[in-house]
Write an enzyme that holds these catalytic residues in place. Structure first.
Site, short mmCIF file in Angstrom:
data_model
loop_
_atom_site.label_atom_id
_atom_site.label_comp_id
_atom_site.label_asym_id
_atom_site.label_seq_id
_atom_site.Cartn_x
_atom_site.Cartn_y
_atom_site.Cartn_z
N GLU A 44 5.23 3.60 -6.05
CA GLU A 44 5.83 2.56 -5.22
C GLU A 44 5.18 2.42 -3.83
O GLU A 44 5.85 2.62 -2.80
CB GLU A 44 7.34 2.79 -5.08
CG GLU A 44 8.07 2.71 -6.39
CD GLU A 44 9.59 2.77 -6.27
OE1 GLU A 44 10.25 2.49 -7.28
OE2 GLU A 44 10.11 3.08 -5.17
N HIS A 98 4.78 10.98 -4.58
CA HIS A 98 6.06 10.28 -4.65
C HIS A 98 6.76 10.41 -3.30
O HIS A 98 7.74 11.16 -3.15
CB HIS A 98 6.93 10.86 -5.79
CG HIS A 98 8.05 9.97 -6.22
ND1 HIS A 98 8.23 9.56 -7.52
CD2 HIS A 98 9.06 9.42 -5.53
CE1 HIS A 98 9.31 8.80 -7.60
NE2 HIS A 98 9.84 8.70 -6.39
N GLU A 156 10.44 3.72 -14.24
CA GLU A 156 11.77 3.99 -13.69
C GLU A 156 12.69 2.82 -13.98
O GLU A 156 12.27 1.66 -13.88
CB GLU A 156 11.74 4.18 -12.16
CG GLU A 156 11.17 5.49 -11.67
CD GLU A 156 11.23 5.60 -10.15
OE1 GLU A 156 12.17 5.04 -9.53
OE2 GLU A 156 10.33 6.24 -9.58
N ARG A 216 8.64 12.54 -16.82
CA ARG A 216 7.85 12.17 -15.65
C ARG A 216 8.30 13.00 -14.46
O ARG A 216 9.48 12.99 -14.09
CB ARG A 216 8.02 10.67 -15.35
CG ARG A 216 7.18 10.25 -14.14
CD ARG A 216 7.32 8.77 -13.79
NE ARG A 216 6.65 8.53 -12.52
CZ ARG A 216 7.04 7.66 -11.60
NH1 ARG A 216 8.11 6.91 -11.81
NH2 ARG A 216 6.38 7.53 -10.47
N ASN A 230 8.34 0.11 -12.13
CA ASN A 230 9.68 0.56 -11.77
C ASN A 230 10.54 -0.68 -11.52
O ASN A 230 10.25 -1.46 -10.61
CB ASN A 230 9.66 1.41 -10.49
CG ASN A 230 8.90 2.72 -10.66
OD1 ASN A 230 8.46 3.06 -11.75
ND2 ASN A 230 8.77 3.47 -9.58
N TYR A 289 14.62 -2.15 -11.13
CA TYR A 289 16.04 -1.83 -10.97
C TYR A 289 16.95 -3.04 -10.98
O TYR A 289 18.06 -2.98 -11.50
CB TYR A 289 16.26 -1.04 -9.67
CG TYR A 289 15.82 0.40 -9.78
CD1 TYR A 289 16.67 1.38 -10.29
CD2 TYR A 289 14.54 0.78 -9.41
CE1 TYR A 289 16.26 2.70 -10.41
CE2 TYR A 289 14.11 2.10 -9.53
CZ TYR A 289 14.98 3.05 -10.03
OH TYR A 289 14.57 4.36 -10.15
#
Length: 466
Positions: A163, A118, A373, A73, A305, A307
């Site tokens: 995002e 991005h 991600e 990506r 994404n 985390y």
């Protein structure tokens, strides 16, 4: 356990790795401008050179091959392709660079997943109002059509915007990301609205013009923590956690996957605070116009994404001004049992990913999901033998396997963040997320595989051969 065609990937973004900020006709982006202002970024660092992937692409490709990735990506720099943000001025050197990257990947049997945006808006568009301006959606659509036409014969997985929640909140409410605005309580919602409009226009352009010949898939990458009540037996905490998920993930996922409009809970929370604070201006959370292309259904897969996780309890906001924090009326806390990796916000909670995947399946109509991600930061002294990150990847991928097998979630890919250490926005080079270490003190910017990179390569090799 994993489907045979499962996408095993790693991710990067243009500003974070490419460097060459003024090379071969590239125009400036908002991150170039932001980083060149003192005090914005850790150590006043910037992405002027970063990993120098603009000149060292072959080194990156070697890293990709060493890991055995099936997918990679990357993002395109809008300002490298269209220096003033418009198709009136196409930078052919930028086109050649990305053609080479895409062609080299395909020659190595690696499929590109390409993000159009991005975080790095051309400064020329920011000067016209940036994401606050309604006209930005048409400019983005024109840029997207240019990219589909130029690269879409070879790219089958597209992300329009990465995002949008982070871009809106950190760039326009909190001000710690470019363009560094702190216009609390209003601008972030407007920015998010225009990003959704831009995404939908680009999706419809692909669907009506390019899909029939290119046969690709288009989505937008949404970030979310897993958010659960601090005290599941306390109704206020339960509703606060629900509201937090709505404000974080639902803000963008609800219009695209469920109703074509914002969640009613989000709108009512914002309007309640507007009344309480005596606000009488335009709606802070805008309404979609009948002139806008439909938002509902503008994603061919769910790009996530993830985390970390948080516990949520009810809590007001002491600030006596309009703000997103006041609208949310919830407080996020860390479970003390969760280890913190590197950066302060990143608690290591692999099973939070499984819970979030199940939530997405249940709430957003069981979509095909790509985890676009997921990663683990290292700070302080360098550890090439990064044992804790090795454990993180093993346990996280095991949780993804459980989501597929036991929860029957349709996960089709996993992209580690990141291929290599890079420029981590406001943290500069102080946080290292790479599967490869980049020695930024070395003029050659040598890439060295971490133990976690070797571990990830083993995992890929194991499941690719099953």
């Amino acid at each position: 356990m994993f489907p045979r065609d499962f996408a095993w990937g790693a991710a990067t973004s243009a500003y974070q790795i490419e460097g060459g900020w003024q090379t071969d006709g590239k125009g400036p982006s908002i991150w170039d401008t932001f980083c060149h202002e003192k005090g914005r970024v850790f150590g006043n660092q910037n992405g002027d050179v970063a990993c120098n992937s603009y000149e060292l692409w072959e080194k990156d490709l070697e890293c990709i091959q060493q890991l055995g990735l099936t997918h990679y990506r990357l993002s395109l720099s809008w300002a490298r392709l269209l220096p003033d943000g418009t198709t009136r001025n196409v930078n052919q050197r930028g086109v050649q660079y990305y053609n080479r990257v895409i062609d080299d990947l395909l020659a190595c049997n690696v499929s590109p997943m390409v993000s159009l945006y991005h975080f790095d808006l051309p400064q020329a568009i920011q000067d016209l109002g940036g994401w606050k301006s309604p006209g930005v959606a048409t400019l983005f659509d024109n840029y997207a059509k240019f990219c589909f036409q130029t690269f879409g014969d070879r790219v089958k997985l597209w992300i329009t915007i990465n995002e949008p929640q982070v871009c809106a909140k950190l760039g326009h409410e909190v001000g710690i990301h470019a363009p560094g605005l702190k216009e609390k309580g209003t601008t972030a919602y407007l920015v998010g609205h225009n990003m959704l409009r831009a995404h939908a226009m680009a999706w419809h352009s692909y669907n009506s013009t390019y899909r029939i010949t290119q046969n690709g898939a288009v989505s937008l990458a949404l970030n979310s923590d897993w958010l659960e009540p601090l005290d599941p037996g306390r109704s206020e905490d339960v509703t606060s956690a629900e509201r937090d998920l709505i404000f974080t993930l639902g803000w963008f996922a609800w219009p695209v996957f469920v109703t074509g409009d914002y969640p009613e809970l989000m709108r009512s929370s914002i309007e309640t605070q507007s009344k309480m604070m005596g606000y009488s201006g335009e709606l802070r959370l805008p309404r979609f116009s009948i002139d806008d292309p439909p938002i509902l259904g503008t994603a061919d897969f769910f790009a996530l994404n993830y985390y970390t996780s948080r516990k949520v309890k009810s809590g007001g906001c002491s600030e006596q001004i309009l703000s997103m924090k006041r609208d949310l009326a919830a407080e996020e806390v860390l479970d003390p049992s969760w280890p913190i990796c590197g950066v302060s916000w990143l608690a290591v909670v692999p099973n939070g990913l499984r819970k979030l995947l199940k939530y997405i399946k249940d709430v957003f109509n069981n979509p095909t999901i790509y985890i676009t991600e997921n990663g683990f930061a290292q700070v302080g002294p360098l550890q090439i033998e990064d044992v804790e990150r090795c454990k993180f990847y093993k346990s996280t991928i095991l949780e993804v396997a459980k989501a597929i097998e036991e929860d029957e979630v349709n996960v089709r890919g996993y992209f580690a963040w990141s291929l290599m250490d890079n420029f981590e926005w406001a943290d500069g080079f102080s946080a290292r997320f790479g599967l490869f270490h980049v020695d930024f003190s070395d003029p050659e910017l040598r890439r060295t595989i971490y133990q976690s990179g070797r571990e990830y390569a083993k995992i890929i090799s194991k499941y690719k051969s099953v």
